[in-house]
Design a protein around this motif. Structure first.
Motif, short mmCIF file in Angstrom:
data_model
loop_
_atom_site.label_atom_id
_atom_site.label_comp_id
_atom_site.label_asym_id
_atom_site.label_seq_id
_atom_site.Cartn_x
_atom_site.Cartn_y
_atom_site.Cartn_z
N GLU A 168 0.95 -1.32 -0.21
CA GLU A 168 -0.06 0.00 -0.07
C GLU A 168 0.80 1.19 0.02
O GLU A 168 0.33 2.41 -0.69
CB GLU A 168 -0.92 0.05 1.21
CG GLU A 168 -2.08 -1.06 1.28
CD GLU A 168 -3.01 -0.52 0.04
OE1 GLU A 168 -3.38 0.47 -0.23
OE2 GLU A 168 -3.48 -1.71 -0.59
N GLN A 169 1.82 1.27 0.89
CA GLN A 169 2.78 2.43 0.79
C GLN A 169 3.53 2.58 -0.69
O GLN A 169 3.68 3.87 -1.05
CB GLN A 169 3.80 2.09 1.89
CG GLN A 169 4.82 3.24 2.09
CD GLN A 169 5.82 2.99 3.03
OE1 GLN A 169 5.82 1.99 4.07
NE2 GLN A 169 6.57 4.02 3.55
N ARG A 171 2.48 1.84 -3.57
CA ARG A 171 1.26 2.28 -4.60
C ARG A 171 1.18 3.82 -4.34
O ARG A 171 0.98 4.74 -5.14
CB ARG A 171 0.03 1.70 -4.45
CG ARG A 171 0.19 0.26 -4.99
CD ARG A 171 -1.45 -0.17 -5.18
NE ARG A 171 -1.80 -0.47 -3.86
CZ ARG A 171 -1.88 -2.05 -3.51
NH1 ARG A 171 -1.12 -2.80 -4.21
NH2 ARG A 171 -2.15 -2.30 -2.22
N ASN A 172 1.13 4.05 -2.84
CA ASN A 172 1.01 5.71 -2.47
C ASN A 172 2.41 6.42 -2.81
O ASN A 172 2.12 7.51 -3.66
CB ASN A 172 0.92 5.85 -0.90
CG ASN A 172 -0.77 5.14 -0.71
OD1 ASN A 172 -1.56 5.18 -1.40
ND2 ASN A 172 -0.84 4.84 0.56
N ASP A 173 3.46 5.80 -2.74
CA ASP A 173 4.75 6.47 -3.12
C ASP A 173 4.88 6.76 -4.59
O ASP A 173 5.24 7.81 -5.10
CB ASP A 173 5.85 5.63 -2.60
CG ASP A 173 6.05 5.71 -1.03
OD1 ASP A 173 5.36 6.49 -0.57
OD2 ASP A 173 6.67 4.87 -0.60
N THR A 175 2.29 6.98 -6.60
CA THR A 175 1.35 7.84 -7.13
C THR A 175 1.62 9.41 -6.70
O THR A 175 1.68 10.19 -7.63
CB THR A 175 -0.13 7.60 -6.44
OG1 THR A 175 -0.39 6.28 -6.52
CG2 THR A 175 -0.87 8.72 -6.93
N GLU A 176 2.28 9.28 -5.71
CA GLU A 176 2.93 10.84 -5.27
C GLU A 176 4.04 11.09 -6.28
O GLU A 176 4.13 12.44 -6.76
CB GLU A 176 3.54 10.63 -3.90
CG GLU A 176 3.89 12.15 -3.51
CD GLU A 176 2.70 13.02 -3.19
OE1 GLU A 176 3.16 14.34 -3.59
OE2 GLU A 176 1.85 12.91 -3.16
N ARG A 179 2.80 12.05 -9.66
CA ARG A 179 2.16 13.38 -9.34
C ARG A 179 3.41 14.55 -9.49
O ARG A 179 3.12 15.52 -10.19
CB ARG A 179 1.22 13.55 -8.16
CG ARG A 179 0.51 14.99 -7.97
CD ARG A 179 -0.35 15.03 -6.93
NE ARG A 179 -1.32 13.79 -6.89
CZ ARG A 179 -1.33 13.00 -5.95
NH1 ARG A 179 -0.39 12.76 -5.24
NH2 ARG A 179 -2.33 11.87 -6.12
#
Length: 227
Positions: A168-169, A171-173, A175-176, A179
């Motif tokens: 999960e981390q 995927r968030n990383d 995505t960030e 961005r």
């Protein structure tokens, strides 16, 4: 109560009395022997029960309960830790039995389950080799899954939780990072590219208007481009 002597018995009753006395003596001997055997069998059964309770506590004190994803894990632990006696161990074991009433625990079923576990560990070991060390540890007649990750020994449930959190981390990383890349790099490049194209277009329009300003139609009309 009067006492009957052997001499007072008639000759006909004496053999019967002796036979009865012999049977009573033999019966008492048999009863004593049987009682001794029963007591010995009882002691053996109690020792086997206590040994099973101790063994159950050893296994239940590790990662196995959590690895089963037992829905009532808190109650199980409270029951087992409520007393160090056999009754508490028995009640905890009953909770597990009630949770999986249809799961077979025959020797053949256990052997098939172990083969499936070994196959799964082998496959996962290759996938997770760069992150964790997986192993099956012998605990008597039981095989316990264990993993070492970041130098810490964990069970299957904890390993699953760690890997899920890291996924999960990640995927968030990602995505960030994407961005940030879009905002700082892609958008910037696109903005600069569009600005350059606009400047070129403006310069082209100005150059064309300068040329058109020197040209007149037959009606002496000047033409200009507007952008």
């Amino acid at each position: 109560m009067s006492t009957v002597s052997v001499a007072a018995l008639s000759p006909g009753l004496l053999p019967l009395w002796r036979a009865l006395h012999h049977r009573l003596g033999s019966g008492r001997a048999v009863w004593l022997a049987q009682s001794g055997n029963d007591r010995q069998a009882h002691l053996v059964a109690v020792e086997a029960r206590d040994a099973a309770a101790r063994r159950f506590r050893v296994l239940a004190g590790g990662t196995l309960p959590a690895d089963t994803e037992f829905a009532d894990l808190d109650r199980f632990r409270e029951t087992l830790e409520g007393s160090d006696g056999v009754r508490a161990a028995l009640e905890a074991a009953r909770l597990l039995t009630a949770a999986w009433p249809t799961v077979s625990h025959t020797r053949e079923s256990v052997s098939r389950a172990f083969n499936r576990l070994s196959s799964s560990v082998h496959e996962c070991r290759a996938v997770l080799s760069a992150r964790a060390d997986l192993d099956l540890e012998n605990a008597g007649d039981v095989q316990i899954f264990a993993a070492v990750i970041d130098g810490i020994r964990v069970g299957a449930a904890e390993l699953k939780r760690i890997l899920h959190r890291e996924a999960e981390q990640s995927r968030n990383d990602i995505t960030e990072q994407e961005r940030t890349l879009f905002d700082k790099t892609l958008t910037g490049d696109t903005r600069r590219h569009l600005a350059a194209r606009i400047r070129n277009a403006n310069e082209l329009v100005e150059a064309m208007n300068e040329r058109l300003a020197r040209v007149r139609t037959a009606s002496d009309v000047a033409v200009q481009l507007e952008w």
